[in-house]
Scaffold this active site. Structure first.
Site, PDB file in Angstrom:
ATOM      1  N   LYS A 127       0.838  -1.148   0.020  1.00 25.66           N
ATOM      2  CA  LYS A 127      -0.015   0.011  -0.006  1.00 25.66           C
ATOM      3  C   LYS A 127       0.897   1.262   0.010  1.00 25.66           C
ATOM      4  CE  LYS A 127      -4.323   1.342   0.350  1.00 25.66           C
ATOM      5  NZ  LYS A 127      -5.491   0.419  -0.300  1.00 25.66           N
ATOM      6  N   ASP A 167      -6.962   4.466  -4.494  1.00 24.30           N
ATOM      7  CA  ASP A 167      -7.645   4.361  -3.279  1.00 24.30           C
ATOM      8  C   ASP A 167      -8.259   5.848  -2.926  1.00 24.30           C
ATOM      9  OD1 ASP A 167      -7.752   2.197  -0.750  1.00 24.30           O
ATOM     10  OD2 ASP A 167      -7.509   4.190   0.194  1.00 24.30           O
TER      11      ASP A 167
HETATM   12  P1  NDP Z   1     -12.891   8.252  -2.934  1.00 30.73           P
HETATM   13  O1  NDP Z   1     -11.731   9.155  -2.824  1.00 30.73           O
HETATM   14  O2  NDP Z   1     -13.430   8.074  -4.312  1.00 30.73           O
HETATM   15  O3  NDP Z   1     -14.110   8.277  -1.968  1.00 30.73           O
HETATM   16  C1  NDP Z   1     -13.754   8.548  -0.702  1.00 30.73           C
HETATM   17  C2  NDP Z   1     -15.143   8.789   0.096  1.00 30.73           C
HETATM   18  O4  NDP Z   1     -15.158   8.642   1.336  1.00 30.73           O
HETATM   19  C3  NDP Z   1     -15.644  10.387  -0.306  1.00 30.73           C
HETATM   20  O5  NDP Z   1     -16.887  10.297  -0.293  1.00 30.73           O
HETATM   21  C4  NDP Z   1     -14.928  10.942   0.865  1.00 30.73           C
HETATM   22  O6  NDP Z   1     -15.765  12.238   1.388  1.00 30.73           O
HETATM   23  C5  NDP Z   1     -15.156  10.036   2.004  1.00 30.73           C
HETATM   24  N1  NDP Z   1     -14.216  10.112   3.250  1.00 30.73           N
HETATM   25  C6  NDP Z   1     -12.694  10.084   2.830  1.00 30.73           C
HETATM   26  N2  NDP Z   1     -12.047  10.205   3.837  1.00 30.73           N
HETATM   27  C7  NDP Z   1     -12.900  10.534   4.802  1.00 30.73           C
HETATM   28  C8  NDP Z   1     -13.245  10.850   6.338  1.00 30.73           C
HETATM   29  N3  NDP Z   1     -12.044  11.198   6.855  1.00 30.73           N
HETATM   30  N4  NDP Z   1     -14.182  10.779   6.820  1.00 30.73           N
HETATM   31  C9  NDP Z   1     -15.453  10.877   6.328  1.00 30.73           C
HETATM   32  N5  NDP Z   1     -15.539  10.508   5.008  1.00 30.73           N
HETATM   33  C10 NDP Z   1     -14.443  10.403   4.401  1.00 30.73           C
HETATM   34  O7  NDP Z   1     -12.233   6.874  -2.373  1.00 30.73           O
HETATM   35  P2  NDP Z   1     -12.991   5.268  -2.672  1.00 30.73           P
HETATM   36  O8  NDP Z   1     -14.293   5.311  -3.021  1.00 30.73           O
HETATM   37  O9  NDP Z   1     -11.840   4.648  -3.643  1.00 30.73           O
HETATM   38  O10 NDP Z   1     -12.325   4.761  -1.152  1.00 30.73           O
HETATM   39  C11 NDP Z   1     -13.317   4.309  -0.054  1.00 30.73           C
HETATM   40  C12 NDP Z   1     -12.880   3.361   0.920  1.00 30.73           C
HETATM   41  O11 NDP Z   1     -12.897   2.134   0.047  1.00 30.73           O
HETATM   42  C13 NDP Z   1     -11.705   3.620   1.439  1.00 30.73           C
HETATM   43  O12 NDP Z   1     -11.625   3.053   2.853  1.00 30.73           O
HETATM   44  C14 NDP Z   1     -10.481   2.779   0.616  1.00 30.73           C
HETATM   45  O13 NDP Z   1      -9.656   2.230   1.331  1.00 30.73           O
HETATM   46  C15 NDP Z   1     -11.743   1.546   0.341  1.00 30.73           C
HETATM   47  N6  NDP Z   1     -11.302   0.623  -0.903  1.00 30.73           N
HETATM   48  C16 NDP Z   1     -11.318   1.206  -2.225  1.00 30.73           C
HETATM   49  C17 NDP Z   1     -10.953   0.631  -3.233  1.00 30.73           C
HETATM   50  C18 NDP Z   1     -10.849   0.853  -4.557  1.00 30.73           C
HETATM   51  O14 NDP Z   1     -10.853   0.129  -5.643  1.00 30.73           O
HETATM   52  N7  NDP Z   1     -10.811   2.262  -4.828  1.00 30.73           N
HETATM   53  C19 NDP Z   1     -10.905  -1.031  -3.188  1.00 30.73           C
HETATM   54  C20 NDP Z   1     -11.150  -1.372  -1.840  1.00 30.73           C
HETATM   55  C21 NDP Z   1     -11.187  -0.460  -0.720  1.00 30.73           C
HETATM   56  P3  NDP Z   1     -14.794  13.618   1.024  1.00 30.73           P
HETATM   57  O15 NDP Z   1     -15.044  13.836  -0.566  1.00 30.73           O
HETATM   58  O16 NDP Z   1     -15.770  14.827   1.899  1.00 30.73           O
HETATM   59  O17 NDP Z   1     -13.223  13.460   1.361  1.00 30.73           O
HETATM   60  O1  2IT Z   2      -7.855  -1.323  -0.795  1.00 32.21           O
HETATM   61  C1  2IT Z   2      -7.993  -1.928  -1.912  1.00 32.21           C
HETATM   62  O2  2IT Z   2      -7.989  -2.956  -2.189  1.00 32.21           O
HETATM   63  C2  2IT Z   2      -7.458  -1.084  -3.189  1.00 32.21           C
HETATM   64  N1  2IT Z   2      -7.508   0.194  -2.788  1.00 32.21           N
HETATM   65  C3  2IT Z   2      -7.216  -1.568  -4.495  1.00 32.21           C
HETATM   66  C4  2IT Z   2      -5.989  -1.906  -4.622  1.00 32.21           C
HETATM   67  C5  2IT Z   2      -5.946  -2.548  -6.127  1.00 32.21           C
HETATM   68  O3  2IT Z   2      -4.412  -2.792  -6.314  1.00 32.21           O
HETATM   69  O4  2IT Z   2      -6.572  -2.483  -6.758  1.00 32.21           O
END
Ligand code: NDP
Ligand code: 2IT
Length: 446
Positions: A127, A167
């Site tokens: 990561k 992420d």
């Molecule tokens: P994005 O940046 O696209 O969206 C993040 C969302 O979460 C936004 O709505 C954001 O609000 C909110 N957020 C972020 N930080 C905070 C915080 N400290 N408090 C409250 N809300 C918060 O990210 P993703 O959708 O990609 O990721 C969301 C989650 O999913 C994370 O935990 C990530 O690790 C996990 N994840 C992502 C994957 C991927 O493929 N992208 C894969 C597996 C897991 P704001 O815009 O106001 O910051």
């Molecule tokens: O938390 C996760 O699994 C991710 N942000 C996606 C990782 C990836 O390599 O696609």
């Protein structure tokens, strides 16, 4: 916790990384689940598996200097944790958020080892990230930052060594800038990053994968409860990549998504959220969710994101960030009749919240299992890049669906085998761990 070996390893982790709360939280949860495995397989202790698995193989911390639009020099910190390569090249996302620090990247990297193992694909765990905040920055500033970040990171990654992806705060725009800089420095065009744009090696369905996968996983949990998404009320936190596509898939299966959020607050609409408006605001305009109520008059906006868990729902999908759902929120969900929680985010529920869900015997899918769809399709993107072929959306989506069913079965069966039926926390940790541990044993003490 009863096992002396597990206690000793956990103490070492805490001593070596004082104050790294999120990292301690993630390691504690996994090690607690592993007690019965460790007691059954004494040779894991002889091979020092736990001491080794909690210690990253490599951690890289670097300066990221860049110049903002006003001509001022800015300095951020970049981190890449190459945690475990027993099952394949390090694989895991990059997060750009002001809260990023070593504790957060290490907890995410540690979780990623077991998540990637569960996918059944050949991927190790890693990561990375930076405390850079893309919010309010121009495209040019984001580009300059990404170029500077990659100007150091490039020497540590490669398509067969370490393959980052997105992420929080890192989507197709950021991946594109980083890919361009990598290619320019190394003069190699290959799949060193996943989540790429579709024109230059990205996979169809990668954008949708994490959210779709979370819903596919939840669907399996609901099947075990002899029900489905049809007619269910769903609450989804966040409004980023994961939340949006979780909402889309839940709706397509007949659920009504009644609330979504961002870090500022949440919107609620008993008639159901209009996802086209959320996509426009978030994916195109990069605006706040508070703006939603200007376009959809039936919706109500409330400041503060934690309040979303006070809304009565059947299914809750936390898709924002770590520790966003605490014990009080969990009790409120259970009291209001929630029957299933599937985590799109990484470690969104606090340990107290997890205990509430498990004690209430509602269906609970922990992030490392329920959100593994994103990295799964990243793995499929790597396969396509190696073949120099691109599969259709349906081909990728059906592989994703099957992987999520397999992960659910693996977690469910491991929970049964180790005498905690229904506990997918134990099941996912155990099923993910055993493969990595055996691969580490086979590869000697390294
Ligand atoms: P994005 O940046 O696209 O969206 C993040 C969302 O979460 C936004 O709505 C954001 O609000 C909110 N957020 C972020 N930080 C905070 C915080 N400290 N408090 C409250 N809300 C918060 O990210 P993703 O959708 O990609 O990721 C969301 C989650 O999913 C994370 O935990 C990530 O690790 C996990 N994840 C992502 C994957 C991927 O493929 N992208 C894969 C597996 C897991 P704001 O815009 O106001 O910051
Ligand atoms: O938390 C996760 O699994 C991710 N942000 C996606 C990782 C990836 O390599 O696609």
């Amino acid at each position: 916790m009863s096992n002396e070996y597990v206690v000793r390893v956990l103490e070492t982790v805490k001593k070596r990384a004082p104050g790294e709360a999120e990292f301690h939280q993630a390691v504690s949860e996994v090690l607690e689940s592993l007690v019965p495995v460790i007691e059954k397989n004494k040779d894991f202790e002889d091979a020092g598996i736990l001491e080794r698995i909690v210690e990253p193989e490599r951690q890289i911390i670097f300066r990221v200097p860049w110049i903002d639009d006003k001509g001022k020099v800015q300095v951020n910190r970049g981190i890449r944790v190459q945690y475990n390569s027993a099952l394949g090249p390090y694989k895991g996302g990059i997060r750009f958020h002001p809260s990023v620090n070593a504790s957060i990247i290490k907890f995410l990297g540690f979780e990623q080892i077991f998540k990637n193992s569960l996918t059944g694909l050949m991927m190790g765990g890693g990561k990375g990230g930076s405390d850079f905040d893309p919010k309010g920055r121009s495209d040019n500033e984001v580009m300059r930052f990404c170029q500077s970040f990659m100007t150091e990171l490039y020497r540590h990654i490669d398509a067969d060594t370490d393959v980052p992806a997105g992420d929080i705060g890192v989507g197709a725009r950021e991946i594109g800038y980083m890919f361009g800089q990598y290619k320019r420095i190394k003069n190699i065009f290959h799949g060193v990053l996943t989540g790429k744009g579709l024109l230059y090696g990205g996979s169809l369905a990668r954008k949708e994968a994490t959210g779709f996968g979370t819903v596919y996983f939840c669907e399996e949990m609901l099947k075990d409860k002899k029900t489905s998404f049809e007619g269910k009320k769903a609450v989804i936190s966040g409004s980023g990549n994961v939340a949006i596509y979780a909402a889309q898939k839940a709706m397509s299966l007949g659920a009504k998504v009644i609330a979504m959020s961002d870090s500022g607050g949440y919107v609620y609409d008993a008639e159901g959220i209009n996802l086209d408006v959320v996509k426009k605001l978030k994916e195109i305009e990069r605006k706040r969710i508070s703006e939603y109520v200007k376009e959809v008059k039936s919706a109500k906006y409330t400041e503060g994101c934690a309040g979303i868990w006070t809304i009565a729902c059947d299914v809750a999908l936390p898709c924002a960030t770590q520790n966003e759902l605490d014990g009080k929120s969990a009790r409120s969900l259970v009291k209001n009749g929630c029957i299933a929680v599937a985590e799109g985010a990484n470690m969104p529920s606090t340990p107290e919240a997890v205990k509430v869900f498990l004690d209430a015997k509602i269906a609970y899918g922990p992030g490392k299992a329920a959100n593994a769809g994103g990295v799964s399709v990243s793995g499929l993107e790597m396969s396509q890049n190696s073949q120099r072929l691109a599969w259709t959306f349906d081909e990728v989506d059906s592989k994703l669906h099957q992987i999520m069913i397999n992960i659910h079965n693996a977690a469910k069966n491991a929970a049964i085998e180790y005498n905690t039926p229904g506990n997918l926390v134990n099941g996912a940790n155990i099923a993910g761990f055993i493969k990595v541990a055996k691969a580490m044993q086979s590869q000697g003490v390294i």
